[in-house]
Design a protein around this motif. Structure first.
Motif, PDB file in Angstrom:
ATOM      1  N   PRO A 234      -5.239  81.723   6.930  1.00 47.29           N
ATOM      2  CA  PRO A 234      -5.503  82.286   8.219  1.00 47.29           C
ATOM      3  C   PRO A 234      -4.603  83.397   8.608  1.00 47.29           C
ATOM      4  N   ALA A 235      -3.388  83.540   8.406  1.00 41.00           N
ATOM      5  CA  ALA A 235      -2.464  84.672   8.730  1.00 41.00           C
ATOM      6  C   ALA A 235      -3.143  85.937   7.817  1.00 41.00           C
ATOM      7  N   LEU A 236      -3.000  85.689   6.557  1.00 41.82           N
ATOM      8  CA  LEU A 236      -3.630  86.763   5.490  1.00 41.82           C
ATOM      9  C   LEU A 236      -4.929  87.285   5.732  1.00 41.82           C
ATOM     10  N   ALA A 237      -5.670  86.486   6.340  1.00 43.96           N
ATOM     11  CA  ALA A 237      -7.225  86.945   6.578  1.00 43.96           C
ATOM     12  C   ALA A 237      -7.089  87.951   7.922  1.00 43.96           C
ATOM     13  N   ALA A 238      -6.179  87.356   8.842  1.00 43.80           N
ATOM     14  CA  ALA A 238      -6.106  88.416  10.040  1.00 43.80           C
ATOM     15  C   ALA A 238      -5.219  89.584   9.776  1.00 43.80           C
ATOM     16  N   VAL A 239      -4.486  89.790   8.713  1.00 52.04           N
ATOM     17  CA  VAL A 239      -3.672  90.755   8.374  1.00 52.04           C
ATOM     18  C   VAL A 239      -4.491  91.760   7.733  1.00 52.04           C
ATOM     19  N   GLN A 240      -5.387  91.300   6.787  1.00 52.73           N
ATOM     20  CA  GLN A 240      -6.258  92.052   5.971  1.00 52.73           C
ATOM     21  C   GLN A 240      -7.351  92.649   6.733  1.00 52.73           C
ATOM     22  N   ALA A 241      -7.898  92.053   7.807  1.00 52.15           N
ATOM     23  CA  ALA A 241      -8.831  92.500   8.865  1.00 52.15           C
ATOM     24  C   ALA A 241      -8.059  93.698   9.670  1.00 52.15           C
ATOM     25  N   GLY A 242      -7.014  93.845   9.722  1.00 49.91           N
ATOM     26  CA  GLY A 242      -6.299  94.929  10.298  1.00 49.91           C
ATOM     27  C   GLY A 242      -5.877  94.677  11.848  1.00 49.91           C
ATOM     28  N   HIS A 314      -7.264  94.275  20.012  1.00 52.55           N
ATOM     29  CA  HIS A 314      -7.637  93.420  18.584  1.00 52.55           C
ATOM     30  C   HIS A 314      -7.678  92.057  18.930  1.00 52.55           C
ATOM     31  N   ALA A 315      -7.077  91.618  20.233  1.00 50.44           N
ATOM     32  CA  ALA A 315      -6.553  90.398  20.606  1.00 50.44           C
ATOM     33  C   ALA A 315      -7.780  89.320  20.321  1.00 50.44           C
ATOM     34  N   ALA A 316      -9.093  89.667  20.859  1.00 50.54           N
ATOM     35  CA  ALA A 316      -9.965  88.804  20.931  1.00 50.54           C
ATOM     36  C   ALA A 316     -10.572  88.323  19.501  1.00 50.54           C
ATOM     37  N   ALA A 317     -10.825  89.647  18.772  1.00 50.79           N
ATOM     38  CA  ALA A 317     -11.296  89.409  17.578  1.00 50.79           C
ATOM     39  C   ALA A 317     -10.327  88.672  16.502  1.00 50.79           C
ATOM     40  N   ALA A 318      -9.027  88.834  16.814  1.00 53.13           N
ATOM     41  CA  ALA A 318      -8.133  88.047  15.945  1.00 53.13           C
ATOM     42  C   ALA A 318      -8.104  86.686  16.293  1.00 53.13           C
ATOM     43  N   ALA A 319      -8.076  86.434  17.517  1.00 49.02           N
ATOM     44  CA  ALA A 319      -8.069  85.140  18.142  1.00 49.02           C
ATOM     45  C   ALA A 319      -9.535  84.469  17.352  1.00 49.02           C
ATOM     46  N   ASP A 320     -10.403  84.902  17.462  1.00 50.81           N
ATOM     47  CA  ASP A 320     -11.740  84.273  16.829  1.00 50.81           C
ATOM     48  C   ASP A 320     -11.625  84.063  15.462  1.00 50.81           C
ATOM     49  N   LEU A 321     -11.207  85.110  14.834  1.00 52.40           N
ATOM     50  CA  LEU A 321     -10.954  84.907  13.277  1.00 52.40           C
ATOM     51  C   LEU A 321     -10.023  83.884  12.894  1.00 52.40           C
ATOM     52  N   LEU A 322      -8.738  83.568  13.738  1.00 51.59           N
ATOM     53  CA  LEU A 322      -7.989  82.607  13.495  1.00 51.59           C
ATOM     54  C   LEU A 322      -8.694  81.162  13.801  1.00 51.59           C
ATOM     55  N   ARG A 323      -9.206  81.444  14.864  1.00 56.30           N
ATOM     56  CA  ARG A 323     -10.017  79.655  15.227  1.00 56.30           C
ATOM     57  C   ARG A 323     -10.974  79.446  14.179  1.00 56.30           C
ATOM     58  N   ASP A 324     -11.777  80.468  13.711  1.00 55.58           N
ATOM     59  CA  ASP A 324     -12.742  80.262  12.733  1.00 55.58           C
ATOM     60  C   ASP A 324     -12.083  79.611  11.313  1.00 55.58           C
ATOM     61  N   ALA A 325     -10.880  79.906  11.161  1.00 57.89           N
ATOM     62  CA  ALA A 325      -9.965  79.755  10.112  1.00 57.89           C
ATOM     63  C   ALA A 325      -9.520  78.281  10.168  1.00 57.89           C
ATOM     64  N   GLY A 326      -9.757  77.841  11.462  1.00 63.87           N
ATOM     65  CA  GLY A 326      -8.998  76.369  11.544  1.00 63.87           C
ATOM     66  C   GLY A 326      -7.749  76.259  12.479  1.00 63.87           C
ATOM     67  N   GLU A 327      -7.185  77.274  13.263  1.00 64.50           N
ATOM     68  CA  GLU A 327      -6.231  77.405  13.946  1.00 64.50           C
ATOM     69  C   GLU A 327      -6.532  77.210  15.345  1.00 64.50           C
ATOM     70  N   THR A 328      -5.533  76.493  15.929  1.00 61.03           N
ATOM     71  CA  THR A 328      -5.507  76.564  17.572  1.00 61.03           C
ATOM     72  C   THR A 328      -4.730  77.491  18.229  1.00 61.03           C
ATOM     73  N   VAL A 329      -5.337  78.437  18.678  1.00 56.54           N
ATOM     74  CA  VAL A 329      -4.793  79.769  19.274  1.00 56.54           C
ATOM     75  C   VAL A 329      -4.598  79.939  20.807  1.00 56.54           C
ATOM     76  N   PHE A 330      -3.348  80.348  21.077  1.00 58.40           N
ATOM     77  CA  PHE A 330      -3.234  80.311  22.705  1.00 58.40           C
ATOM     78  C   PHE A 330      -2.673  81.842  22.750  1.00 58.40           C
ATOM     79  N   ASP A 331      -3.360  82.612  23.787  1.00 57.92           N
ATOM     80  CA  ASP A 331      -2.635  83.676  24.288  1.00 57.92           C
ATOM     81  C   ASP A 331      -1.448  83.451  25.009  1.00 57.92           C
ATOM     82  N   ILE A 332      -0.230  83.699  24.655  1.00 57.45           N
ATOM     83  CA  ILE A 332       1.071  83.040  25.000  1.00 57.45           C
ATOM     84  C   ILE A 332       1.845  84.335  25.923  1.00 57.45           C
ATOM     85  N   GLY A 333       1.494  85.619  25.556  1.00 56.89           N
ATOM     86  CA  GLY A 333       2.355  86.460  26.076  1.00 56.89           C
ATOM     87  C   GLY A 333       1.957  88.027  25.767  1.00 56.89           C
TER      88      GLY A 333
END
Length: 348
Positions: A234-242, A314-333
């Motif tokens: 998931p992290a690499l996918a977010a990195v590669q998406a810019g 990019h925060a919304a798109a990144a969070a969506d990508l990570l959730r789609d990849a199976g992660e539980t994502v929180f906007d923490i700061g």
């Protein structure tokens, strides 16, 4: 003329070469399942070969990491539940690699014990292979060391070595700026740090490893052996998406010490502790150990195993990508001016 004494063998000294050979044959199928583009040779030789061009790299930079599992091994040894510590070993290495922006390519392990128990060793190494599969890297070699007199009966130790690559100029962190959003990815429990304190707290509680777990179904020891989460794909996918400017693996030192490692000089972070709920295992540890919140946050991951630093737009798109990849994502700061991590809200 005196009779010659019977000659000693390596087996008489406590080292069983045949058992080691049997172990290699048993784990070959597990290692084979981790094969990926670039692998040229695997188990059995004096070394292993990997072709970076075959893996698709044009101008690669190699990145290396090594780690262990720590005293979490003590619980695994005492309970006999050794299957997950191999996943821990891989995760502790490859989760660090991805924070540099690197894709893990291959992995080697070092397994040391006083007397080789083939079934135990195979379960551990099969766990390593499972971690490699999940991370997309190949298990291409390792060392099994049988060292009588060095380890008590049943004890063992593990170390892991991971090598990854990235194209030149794509390393992280890169461009972190004030106002960037901190996306916290949920952990799967304690992961593999702080277990000397975990064991001390468990002992102080009076509960044995086979006692009912106070916060979940099952036994205490098994619950504390939940493997470290692998964030690589998931992290690499977010990195590669810019989307990603930095990644921080939350290991020993917790949020307090690991997040600043990816922030440039003159920048700090503000973390809202109300953004996620403290997982029950940490609540139990804090209550049993009488831990203050500050101590919890610099000892354990407190429910956040990885932080992605992303631009606000990019925060919304990144969070969506990570959730789609199976992660539980929180906007923490947010990234702020200043130094260190400042906390608002409360976990405890």
């Amino acid at each position: 003329m005196t009779d010659r004494k019977n000659g000693l063998t390596y087996a008489d000294a406590g080292v069983d070469i045949d058992a080691g050979n049997a172990l290699v044959e048993r784990i070959k199928p597990a290692a084979k399942r981790t094969a990926r583009p670039g692998v040229m040779s695997g188990l059995g030789g004096f070394g292993a070969l990997f072709d970076l061009k075959g893996a698709g790299y044009v101008d690669p930079i190699l990145v290396a990491a090594t780690d262990g599992v720590g005293t979490k091994l003590r619980i695994a040894i005492d309970t006999g539940h050794v299957d997950g510590v191999g996943v821990d070993l891989v995760a502790m290495c490859v989760n660090d690699l991805v924070c540099q922006g690197a894709e893990p390519l291959f992995f080697l392990d070092y397994f040391a014990t006083g007397k080789l128990e083939t079934d135990q060793a195979a379960r551990i190494i099969e766990g390593i292979a499972l971690g490699c599969e999940r991370a997309g890297c190949a298990l291409i070699g390792g060392e099994t060391a049988e060292m009588p007199g060095m380890y008590p009966a049943g004890d063992f130790d593990l170390a892991g070595f991971a090598v990854g690559a990235m194209e030149r100029g794509s390393d992280l962190p890169n461009g972190v700026a004030e106002g960037d959003v901190l996306l916290g990815l949920a952990s799967d429990g304690v992961h593999s740090n702080g277990y000397s304190l975990v064991r001390r707290i468990a002992e102080q509680s009076g509960l044995g490893w086979d006692a009912d777990c106070p916060w979940a179904e099952g036994r205490l020891g098994e619950a504390l052996l939940t493997p470290t989460r692998l964030y690589v794909k998931p992290a690499l996918a977010a990195v590669q998406a810019g989307h990603v400017r930095a990644l921080a693996h939350i290991t020993g030192g917790g949020l307090t010490e690991n997040l600043p490692r990816v922030l440039p000089e003159g920048l700090g972070a503000e973390v809202n502790l109300d953004a996620w709920n403290l997982p029950p295992v940490f609540g139990w540890l804090a209550q049993q150990g009488g831990m203050a919140q500050a101590e919890l946050l610099k000892t354990f991951n407190a429910g956040i195993g990885m932080i992605a630093v992303v631009p606000a737009d990019h925060a919304a798109a990144a969070a969506d990508l990570l959730r789609d990849a199976g992660e539980t994502v929180f906007d923490i700061g947010r990234v702020t001016t200043g130094t260190g991590v400042r906390y608002t809200g409360a976990l405890l």
